[in-house]
Design a protein around this motif. Sequence first.
Motif, mmCIF file in Angstrom:
data_model
loop_
_atom_site.group_PDB
_atom_site.id
_atom_site.type_symbol
_atom_site.label_atom_id
_atom_site.label_comp_id
_atom_site.label_asym_id
_atom_site.label_seq_id
_atom_site.Cartn_x
_atom_site.Cartn_y
_atom_site.Cartn_z
ATOM 1 N N TYR A 7 6.135 4.347 -1.697
ATOM 2 C CA TYR A 7 4.755 3.837 -1.606
ATOM 3 C C TYR A 7 4.087 4.204 -0.289
ATOM 4 C CZ TYR A 7 6.767 1.076 -5.364
ATOM 5 O OH TYR A 7 7.408 0.695 -6.520
ATOM 6 N N TYR A 14 4.284 9.580 -6.588
ATOM 7 C CA TYR A 14 4.340 8.393 -7.457
ATOM 8 C C TYR A 14 3.854 8.698 -8.886
ATOM 9 C CZ TYR A 14 3.859 3.803 -9.400
ATOM 10 O OH TYR A 14 3.987 2.721 -10.235
ATOM 11 N N TYR A 23 0.015 4.251 -19.790
ATOM 12 C CA TYR A 23 -0.878 3.298 -19.115
ATOM 13 C C TYR A 23 -2.001 2.843 -20.041
ATOM 14 C CZ TYR A 23 1.283 4.081 -14.541
ATOM 15 O OH TYR A 23 2.156 4.109 -13.487
ATOM 16 N N ALA A 48 -0.865 -5.419 -7.024
ATOM 17 C CA ALA A 48 0.089 -4.320 -6.802
ATOM 18 C C ALA A 48 -0.356 -3.111 -7.621
ATOM 19 C CB ALA A 48 1.506 -4.762 -7.154
ATOM 20 N N GLY A 50 -1.026 -0.076 -7.062
ATOM 21 C CA GLY A 50 -0.522 1.278 -6.871
ATOM 22 C C GLY A 50 -1.653 2.282 -6.810
ATOM 23 N N HIS A 54 -4.012 1.670 -14.173
ATOM 24 C CA HIS A 54 -4.522 0.639 -15.085
ATOM 25 C C HIS A 54 -5.999 0.378 -14.820
ATOM 26 C CE1 HIS A 54 -0.127 -0.281 -15.051
ATOM 27 N NE2 HIS A 54 -0.362 -0.389 -16.344
ATOM 28 N N ASP A 69 -3.229 -4.056 -3.117
ATOM 29 C CA ASP A 69 -1.895 -3.503 -2.880
ATOM 30 C C ASP A 69 -1.574 -3.664 -1.396
ATOM 31 O OD1 ASP A 69 -0.053 -1.439 -4.751
ATOM 32 O OD2 ASP A 69 0.311 -1.274 -2.593
ATOM 33 N N ILE A 70 -0.277 -3.641 -1.087
ATOM 34 C CA ILE A 70 0.138 -3.850 0.299
ATOM 35 C C ILE A 70 0.286 -2.528 1.060
ATOM 36 C CG2 ILE A 70 2.660 -3.802 0.024
ATOM 37 C CD1 ILE A 70 2.735 -6.412 1.681
ATOM 38 N N ASN A 71 0.246 -1.407 0.345
ATOM 39 C CA ASN A 71 0.432 -0.103 0.990
ATOM 40 C C ASN A 71 -0.838 0.744 0.926
ATOM 41 O OD1 ASN A 71 3.260 -0.063 1.934
ATOM 42 N ND2 ASN A 71 3.707 -0.430 -0.232
ATOM 43 N N ASP A 91 -1.197 -8.734 0.772
ATOM 44 C CA ASP A 91 0.089 -9.093 0.197
ATOM 45 C C ASP A 91 -0.188 -10.028 -0.984
ATOM 46 O OD1 ASP A 91 2.606 -10.177 -0.392
ATOM 47 O OD2 ASP A 91 3.221 -10.133 1.700
ATOM 48 N N MET A 92 0.373 -9.709 -2.130
ATOM 49 C CA MET A 92 0.047 -10.526 -3.311
ATOM 50 C C MET A 92 0.594 -11.949 -3.207
ATOM 51 S SD MET A 92 2.433 -9.073 -6.322
ATOM 52 C CE MET A 92 3.826 -8.096 -5.805
ATOM 53 N N LEU A 108 4.358 -3.130 -14.359
ATOM 54 C CA LEU A 108 5.558 -2.414 -13.913
ATOM 55 C C LEU A 108 6.462 -3.311 -13.065
ATOM 56 C CD1 LEU A 108 6.312 0.361 -14.860
ATOM 57 C CD2 LEU A 108 5.566 1.309 -12.683
ATOM 58 N N SER A 110 5.923 -5.503 -11.035
ATOM 59 C CA SER A 110 5.582 -5.602 -9.608
ATOM 60 C C SER A 110 5.562 -7.038 -9.115
ATOM 61 C CB SER A 110 4.226 -4.936 -9.360
ATOM 62 O OG SER A 110 4.285 -3.589 -9.738
ATOM 63 N N TYR A 113 8.071 -7.933 -6.626
ATOM 64 C CA TYR A 113 7.993 -7.518 -5.222
ATOM 65 C C TYR A 113 7.758 -8.693 -4.280
ATOM 66 C CZ TYR A 113 8.439 -2.536 -5.881
ATOM 67 O OH TYR A 113 8.952 -1.295 -6.163
HETATM 68 C C1 LIG Z 1 6.045 -0.027 -9.171
HETATM 69 S S1 LIG Z 1 4.538 0.128 -8.270
HETATM 70 C C2 LIG Z 1 3.392 -0.355 -9.539
HETATM 71 C C3 LIG Z 1 2.039 0.249 -9.366
HETATM 72 C C4 LIG Z 1 1.126 0.079 -10.569
HETATM 73 N N1 LIG Z 1 0.930 -1.332 -10.885
HETATM 74 C C5 LIG Z 1 1.676 0.819 -11.776
HETATM 75 O O1 LIG Z 1 1.943 0.163 -12.800
HETATM 76 O O2 LIG Z 1 1.814 2.054 -11.695
HETATM 77 C C6 LIG Z 1 4.585 -1.282 -7.224
HETATM 78 C C7 LIG Z 1 3.391 -1.434 -6.296
HETATM 79 O O3 LIG Z 1 3.510 -2.707 -5.676
HETATM 80 C C8 LIG Z 1 3.028 -2.601 -4.345
HETATM 81 N N2 LIG Z 1 3.550 -3.758 -3.601
HETATM 82 C C9 LIG Z 1 4.810 -3.982 -3.204
HETATM 83 N N3 LIG Z 1 4.912 -5.172 -2.595
HETATM 84 C C10 LIG Z 1 3.671 -5.734 -2.638
HETATM 85 C C11 LIG Z 1 3.134 -6.957 -2.181
HETATM 86 N N4 LIG Z 1 3.902 -7.868 -1.582
HETATM 87 N N5 LIG Z 1 1.815 -7.195 -2.376
HETATM 88 C C12 LIG Z 1 1.034 -6.281 -2.993
HETATM 89 N N6 LIG Z 1 1.493 -5.092 -3.449
HETATM 90 C C13 LIG Z 1 2.800 -4.821 -3.284
HETATM 91 C C14 LIG Z 1 3.526 -1.243 -3.885
HETATM 92 O O4 LIG Z 1 2.812 -0.770 -2.777
HETATM 93 C C15 LIG Z 1 3.305 -0.411 -5.158
HETATM 94 O O5 LIG Z 1 2.039 0.188 -5.159
#
Ligand SMILES: C[S@@+](CC[C@H](N)C(=O)[O-])C[C@H]1O[C@@H](n2cnc3c(N)ncnc32)[C@H](O)[C@@H]1O
Length: 247
Positions: A7, A14, A23, A48, A50, A54, A69-71, A91-92, A108, A110, A113
């Motif tokens: 990420y 990715y 999707y 999250a 990404g 979606h 998203d956090i990144n 941060d979610m 996914l 997420s 996370y």
């Molecule tokens: C597996 S990817 C899923 C991305 C997108 N939802 C998809 O279905 O393709 C996980 C995503 O979660 C984000 N992420 C991880 N920890 C997080 C957090 N604490 N808060 C928000 N986003 C976070 C990552 O940066 C990454 O973009």
Amino acid sequence: MSFNALYTDLSGYYDLMCEGINYHAQSNSAHRLHQIFGNAGTRHLDLACGTGPHIRHFIDSGYSSSGLDINQPMLDLAKLRCPEAHFTLQDMCDFGVDEPFDLITCFLYSIHYNSGIPKLKECIASVHGALSESGVFCFNSVDKTKIDNGTRARHAVEHQGSRFVFSSGWNYRGSGEKQSLQLSIEKTTGEVTQAWQDEHPMVALSFAELHELLRPYFDVHVFEHDYEKITPWGQASGNALFVCVKK
Ligand SMILES: C[S@@+](CC[C@H](N)C(=O)[O-])C[C@H]1O[C@@H](n2cnc3c(N)ncnc32)[C@H](O)[C@@H]1O
């Protein structure tokens, strides 16, 4: 072994890794579930998010969509894909919104996370606070008691003269509230192969435990992890789709 490089430094790979994900079907499924259980509003937030696949589908279906998203590298790619959407770096587990949303999605797996049960609880409370009346929270989850450490998904793709091989799988030690997603990426260009191993720490819980966390805030409906048809979860599968209607 790196942590979450996919990420950040490797974010450009990715979408290649996710090439096989439908999707459109996932977004459409959440849209249908929102039509059935929700309040008919069109304000949507993807947690999250990404690179925003979606969000692209939701906007094209008439929603006004935002992403969180956090990144930042992931958000930069999402903004390219969805210039009309609003994105925030948060941060979610503890996020704030300027206006309520009618539908909040998190795909996914997420939701895992969140780095532990206390953080997951905060996330659920934040989602509840960010939803409008009768708003819907839709996400997928994996039950820790059904994880098979031996199962890995693998696929290969050719891209700009290189061959990429992606493989991923869950790892759960059999007790406690931590699991990880283990990913490997191999890129071969000519005779040269580069390889990365990425480990993503995640929260582990059973569906029964998850249900207990959601129940104070939501009417919870659990469905089979099938984006083509809506079938109540039959208790056997370790993957499921949660549809939570704000109380
Ligand atoms: C597996 S990817 C899923 C991305 C997108 N939802 C998809 O279905 O393709 C996980 C995503 O979660 C984000 N992420 C991880 N920890 C997080 C957090 N604490 N808060 C928000 N986003 C976070 C990552 O940066 C990454 O973009």
